[in-house]
Enzyme design. Structure first.
Site, PDB file in Angstrom:
ATOM      1  N   GLY A  12       0.783  -1.234   0.000  1.00 46.24           N
ATOM      2  CA  GLY A  12       0.000   0.000   0.000  1.00 46.24           C
ATOM      3  C   GLY A  12       0.813   1.282   0.000  1.00 46.24           C
ATOM      4  O   GLY A  12       0.299   2.321   0.409  1.00 46.24           O
ATOM      5  N   THR A  13       2.057   1.256  -0.535  1.00 45.00           N
ATOM      6  CA  THR A  13       2.808   2.521  -0.560  1.00 45.00           C
ATOM      7  C   THR A  13       2.188   3.495  -1.562  1.00 45.00           C
ATOM      8  O   THR A  13       2.207   4.713  -1.346  1.00 45.00           O
ATOM      9  CB  THR A  13       4.303   2.316  -0.884  1.00 45.00           C
ATOM     10  N   ASN A  14       1.632   2.979  -2.644  1.00 46.85           N
ATOM     11  CA  ASN A  14       0.948   3.883  -3.599  1.00 46.85           C
ATOM     12  C   ASN A  14      -0.331   4.440  -2.995  1.00 46.85           C
ATOM     13  O   ASN A  14      -0.657   5.610  -3.215  1.00 46.85           O
ATOM     14  CB  ASN A  14       0.659   3.153  -4.910  1.00 46.85           C
ATOM     15  N   ASN A 108      -4.477   2.600 -13.575  1.00 48.17           N
ATOM     16  CA  ASN A 108      -3.557   1.646 -12.951  1.00 48.17           C
ATOM     17  C   ASN A 108      -2.150   2.210 -12.975  1.00 48.17           C
ATOM     18  O   ASN A 108      -1.768   2.911 -13.906  1.00 48.17           O
ATOM     19  CB  ASN A 108      -3.583   0.328 -13.747  1.00 48.17           C
ATOM     20  N   HIS A 110       1.752   0.960 -13.155  1.00 48.34           N
ATOM     21  CA  HIS A 110       2.560  -0.218 -13.487  1.00 48.34           C
ATOM     22  C   HIS A 110       4.046   0.148 -13.329  1.00 48.34           C
ATOM     23  O   HIS A 110       4.461   1.217 -13.793  1.00 48.34           O
ATOM     24  CB  HIS A 110       2.268  -0.685 -14.912  1.00 48.34           C
ATOM     25  N   GLU A 148      -9.561  -4.077 -21.531  1.00 48.75           N
ATOM     26  CA  GLU A 148      -9.538  -5.549 -21.492  1.00 48.75           C
ATOM     27  C   GLU A 148      -8.133  -6.105 -21.699  1.00 48.75           C
ATOM     28  O   GLU A 148      -7.873  -7.250 -21.346  1.00 48.75           O
ATOM     29  CB  GLU A 148     -10.461  -6.134 -22.575  1.00 48.75           C
ATOM     30  N   ASP A 151      -2.445  -4.149 -19.099  1.00 44.75           N
ATOM     31  CA  ASP A 151      -1.483  -3.045 -19.253  1.00 44.75           C
ATOM     32  C   ASP A 151      -1.549  -2.402 -20.640  1.00 44.75           C
ATOM     33  O   ASP A 151      -0.581  -1.787 -21.095  1.00 44.75           O
ATOM     34  CB  ASP A 151      -0.035  -3.502 -18.960  1.00 44.75           C
ATOM     35  N   ALA A 180       9.135   7.569  -9.037  1.00 43.94           N
ATOM     36  CA  ALA A 180       8.187   7.624 -10.165  1.00 43.94           C
ATOM     37  C   ALA A 180       6.748   7.357  -9.718  1.00 43.94           C
ATOM     38  O   ALA A 180       5.913   8.237  -9.748  1.00 43.94           O
ATOM     39  CB  ALA A 180       8.617   6.632 -11.252  1.00 43.94           C
TER      40      ALA A 180
HETATM   41  C1  GAR Z   1       3.900  -1.374  -7.113  1.00 41.52           C
HETATM   42  O1  GAR Z   1       5.216  -1.357  -7.587  1.00 41.52           O
HETATM   43  C2  GAR Z   1       2.921  -1.377  -8.261  1.00 41.52           C
HETATM   44  O2  GAR Z   1       3.327  -0.596  -9.347  1.00 41.52           O
HETATM   45  C3  GAR Z   1       2.917  -2.841  -8.633  1.00 41.52           C
HETATM   46  O3  GAR Z   1       2.928  -3.510  -7.390  1.00 41.52           O
HETATM   47  C4  GAR Z   1       3.585  -2.706  -6.410  1.00 41.52           C
HETATM   48  C5  GAR Z   1       2.672  -2.538  -5.244  1.00 41.52           C
HETATM   49  O4  GAR Z   1       3.217  -1.735  -4.247  1.00 41.52           O
HETATM   50  N1  GAR Z   1       1.798  -3.152  -9.449  1.00 41.52           N
HETATM   51  C6  GAR Z   1       1.854  -4.008 -10.451  1.00 41.52           C
HETATM   52  O5  GAR Z   1       2.831  -4.664 -10.718  1.00 41.52           O
HETATM   53  C7  GAR Z   1       0.568  -4.139 -11.262  1.00 41.52           C
HETATM   54  N2  GAR Z   1       0.849  -4.778 -12.524  1.00 41.52           N
HETATM   55  P1  GAR Z   1       2.333  -1.018  -3.125  1.00 41.52           P
HETATM   56  O6  GAR Z   1       1.313  -2.038  -2.622  1.00 41.52           O
HETATM   57  O7  GAR Z   1       3.333  -0.654  -2.076  1.00 41.52           O
HETATM   58  O8  GAR Z   1       1.682   0.172  -3.740  1.00 41.52           O
END
Ligand code: GAR
Length: 198
Positions: A12-14, A108, A110, A148, A151, A180
């Site tokens: 959950g850092t994002n 999303n 990525h 659909e 990415d 980023a």
């Molecule tokens: C992040 O790096 C995000 O971009 C990636 O998972 C990580 C989750 O980190 N997502 C994907 O790879 C989706 N295809 P977080 O839970 O700390 O935000």
């Protein structure tokens, strides 16, 4: 007011970056109203609760079929009058009902520069392992609309990050997140809420 749901699966850092931006009034008038986790007991849920956000766990493992998971997710979004869905480290595929209902309203993040290291099987640390195996000197993150194609939706923002000598998947992941993802995801949400994307 645009009501936002953030979908998470792990650390959950994002989500935290979105919470921090929201608290500084930097989400363009959008309001974080719901966090849905596809896994129970993850740190993202604690971050949401600490911020006073409503949380729902819809455990992907408990659904044999994608359709059941899809019904549960789309039902929760509808019940909470959600207008924008943000996938922030959400490591599940969404079903047709959610994709159709929220066409052009799901974004999303990525952890690579799409079209490199994306699509089926490329998620989390695996993306950075692949980037290092290939030997790229620059990686980064992409925020895009979700359709659909995994990415494959329209790109909203990208930010490049250097790969440094001695990088491991973990050090590269951390740099891509901090330099980023955590910058362009809140920015893209702000752009959406200001009507600058579609
Ligand atoms: C992040 O790096 C995000 O971009 C990636 O998972 C990580 C989750 O980190 N997502 C994907 O790879 C989706 N295809 P977080 O839970 O700390 O935000």
């Amino acid at each position: 007011m645009i009501k936002i749901a953030v979908l998470v699966s792990g650390g959950g850092t994002n989500l935290q970056a979105l919470i921090d931006s929201w608290k500084k009034n930097e989400l363009g008038g959008g309001e974080l109203s719901l966090v849905i986790s596809s896994r129970a007991g993850v740190l993202a849920l604690k971050r949401a609760e600490d911020a006073g956000l409503k949380t729902i766990t819809i455990d992907r493992k408990k659904y044999a079929q994608l359709s059941g998971f899809d019904e549960a997710v789309s039902g929760a979004l509808a019940e909470n009058n959600i207008s924008l869905v943000v996938l922030a480290g959400f490591l599940c595929i969404l079903g047709q009902k959610t994709l159709k209902t929220y066409k052009n309203r799901i974004i999303n993040v990525h952890p690579s520069l799409i079209p490199s290291f994306c699509g089926k099987g490329y998620y989390g640390l695996r993306v950075h392992e692949a980037a290092l195996e290939y030997g790229v000197k620059v990686s980064g993150a992409t925020v895009h609309l979700v359709n659909e194609v995994i990415d494959g939706g329209k790109i909203i923002l990208q930010k490049a990050v250097d790969v440094l000598p001695g990088d491991t998947p973990e050090t590269l992941q951390k740099r891509v997140m901090q330099e980023a993802e955590h910058i362009i995801l809140p920015k893209a949400v702000e752009m959406f809420c200001r009507g600058e994307i579609i």
